[in-house]
Design a protein around this motif. Structure first.
Motif: not given
Lengths: 340, 315
Positions: B238, B241-242, B244, B249, B306, B315
């Motif tokens: 996770s 892939k994502n 936050m 990033q 999430e 966020n």
């Protein structure tokens, strides 16, 4: 690789560097044969203007020795090195110095290659003095300022009087690049310039090298063990194994269509920053041997190669053209290609 | 149940120039058989966090606050004798560049057996036998058990270090930059070994690295550290892939890969903050491309979103 090219900056022919192996007194008296570590063994290639050629290999494969030999920081055993047609090896010390302005080096360890007791400005001033680049104090200051801006140490005033101890690895490597750039070189050997830096700042330094190439047309030899960063900066990549080039081609061809079993192994060993990718077992076995008693008449990769045949033990494969601009030194490269 | 729980851990270094908050309120937990990756730039406090787990922090550094609960016991309040029995037996660590820490004048089997004799009452011969088995387990044939460190390559020395750290079947193994400074092929061999041992010995592992790909290939869970704090924590898949947090990033965007299309990469501007005098508000704001007013004033609190734990105002 025989074709003549006018915009060639560097040409290396049959370069060899052998280091004698230390022996006991007894052995040196009673056994007549000298033993050597063949760090660089019959390497030939050329670098075009504005080209970045990568040399990739494991520690001990001779890539650093080769880089140093080209700049004559280490004297070669034999071979020829041409910088824009001038033979470098036979040059006198005096003529070599004027050539050094054009051929420079960026070292691996930015913490060790800058004098800790000199500020950033003093480091650059030293280079200016040695090569007598300017005539007046004012010109000197302007040149230093311009160079620091060029390597993105901005605002310049903030870095001017800083000692290396107060800068991060990435910033130090920019000072090293500035020290080289101030001489307006045409050719730079960059020896693992980012391997000691944090991942987050590596790209910044690599982008700086790319900009130096694009803006000033500087050619580079980029030495590294890391194929991922080599892919990012290099136009062509040469893979070295135990003193020899085993494969050389355009970067994307090396990454996507490797012909030599060693290159294939290197590529499959590079870790991938994606947890969903499954790890494969390595196709090769063993470690890089550093022994001097290699059989000169066999392929050097033979002991670790999964496709090795009797023939590989008997003859040393020459570097031959496989496809356009793609050279490989493997007797059964067609076979290994079909396997992968 | 969690094997290890770290609660609000604070480790400060009291230097002449001021107090460096190397670890400043770190929380995480690891379940049995889980592998956690701690990732961040040099000086973000990841090694100090690992050292605290075995109470290896020495002056001018000090654990000033927090709890480290290992297998139901609080490590911080243990006596020196208790912690000595724990080290090497229940929690082991392989330090960064530990290959160079081997004793040059002692055979490797002897060095491994010393650790066993320290913790178990068996004879020296039995210990040597165990050392040989352990060498086999890490892929060094027992015919090399009488070798001295200088006769081994860097990768083999790292194997010896891992053999030494796992010989008493520890519950928790800490690996600090286990493959930094090794060649790619050797790196791959060591990473495979770590995955192997984890399955065979049912190890719970903490891996510290600045290299995303090393963590990606070995860890279930990842905690991203920045300036003494965990800024994001999530499952490995996770997080990749994502991601936050802008820092996570940016780290992923800065990483070159040889797989797929060649991508334009982006470095993170600036340098990590000095820990003695960090910027106010979110410590990442001077390097963050999304930084807003609130980021400069108020420090974000880590909270769940999430399935991730993330410390970012935006966020």
């Amino acid at each position: 690789m025989k074709e003549k090219n006018n915009n060639e900056v560097l040409r290396v022919e049959n370069l060899k560097k052998y280091f004698p192996v230390g022996k006991s007194l007894f052995a040196s008296i009673f056994s007549g044969k000298e033993e050597y570590v063949r760090a660089v063994d019959d390497v030939s290639f050329s670098v075009k203007e504005g080209e970045i050629l990568g040399f990739v290999g494991e520690s001990g494969c001779g890539k650093t020795t080769m880089g140093r030999t080209i700049l004559r920081l280490v004297e070669p055993t034999s071979g020829k090195i041409y910088y824009k047609g001038t033979e470098v090896i036979s040059l006198s010390k005096k003529r070599l110095k004027s050539l050094r302005r054009r051929m420079q080096m960026i070292f691996q360890d930015p913490y060790g290659s800058l004098n800790p007791r000199r500020t950033v400005a003093e480091t650059l001033r030293q280079t200016i003095k040695i090569h007598k680049l300017v005539n007046s104090k004012a010109e000197e200051e302007t040149l230093i300022k311009k160079t620091l801006e060029e390597v993105e140490l901005k605002p310049v005033g903030e870095f001017w009087d800083k000692y290396p101890g107060f800068l991060s690895g990435g910033q130090l490597q920019r000072v090293s690049a500035g020290r080289v750039l101030i001489l307006q070189p045409k050719f730079i050997v960059a020896d693992e310039p980012v391997s000691m830096l944090d991942v987050s700042v590596r790209v910044g330094v690599l982008d700086l090298l790319l900009r130096m190439r694009n803006k000033f047309g500087i050619s580079f030899i980029y030495i590294t063990h890391d194929l991922a960063t080599a892919r990012y900066v290099c136009d062509r990549i040469a893979i070295m194994y135990l003193g020899k080039i085993v494969e050389i081609a355009q970067t994307e061809d090396i990454i996507n269509k490797p012909l030599h079993p060693y290159t294939q192994a290197l590529i499959s060993a590079v870790p991938v920053p994606d947890p969903t990718v499954k790890i494969h077992d390595l196709p090769i076995k063993g470690y890089l041997s550093l022994t001097s008693d290699l059989v000169s008449s066999s392929c050097r990769f033979y002991p670790r190669c999964p496709y090795a045949t009797k023939k590989c033990h008997e003859e040393e494969p020459p570097l031959v053209q496989g496809e356009r601009d793609h050279y490989v030194a493997c007797i059964n490269y067609r076979k290994s290609k079909s396997v992968y | 149940m969690a094997l290890l729980e770290v609660k609000n851990l604070k480790v400060y270094y009291f230097t002449r120039k001021g107090t460096a908050k190397a670890v400043d309120g770190v929380n995480f937990s690891i379940d049995k058989n889980e592998t956690l990756g701690l990732i961040g730039e040099s000086g973000c406090g990841k090694t100090t966090t690992a050292l605290s787990l075995m109470r290896f922090v020495t002056p001018p550094g000090r654990i000033v606050k927090g709890k480290i609960v290992f297998d139901g016991r609080d490590i911080i309040s243990m006596s020196n004798e208790e912690i000595r029995l724990l080290r090497g037996k229940e929690i082991s660590i392989v330090f960064q560049a530990a290959q160079n820490a081997l004793n040059p004048v002692m055979t490797i089997e002897k060095q491994i057996s010393e650790g066993i004799l320290e913790h178990e009452s068996i004879t020296e011969d039995e210990a040597l036998e165990r050392a040989k088995n352990q060498l086999n387990l890490v892929g060094i044939g027992d015919e090399r058990s009488k070798s001295y460190p200088h006769e081994l390559s860097g990768g083999m020395k790292q194997r010896v270090m891992i053999a030494m750290a796992t010989v008493c079947n520890p519950k928790l193994l800490i690996l600090d930059e286990p493959v930094t400074g090794l060649d790619v092929i050797v790196q791959r061999q060591i990473l495979s070994l770590i995955n192997d041992l984890r399955a065979k010995l049912h190890l719970t592992i903490v891996i510290i690295a600045h290299d995303l790909s090393v963590i990606a290939e070995t860890c279930d869970k990842i905690a991203v550290m920045y300036a003494g704090k965990i800024v994001e924590q999530a499952s490995a898949v996770s997080l990749y892939k994502n991601p936050m947090h802008p820092y996570s990033q940016a780290l992923i965007k800065a990483y070159p890969s040889i797989k797929g299309e060649k991508k334009k990469l982006k470095s993170i501007p600036g340098a990590p903050p000095r820990l003695v005098n960090p910027p106010p508000g979110c410590k990442f704001h001077p390097r963050c491309s999304y930084a807003a007013d609130i980021c400069r004033k108020k420090e974000p609190i880590i909270r769940e979103k999430e399935g991730h734990l993330v410390a970012c105002h935006l966020n």
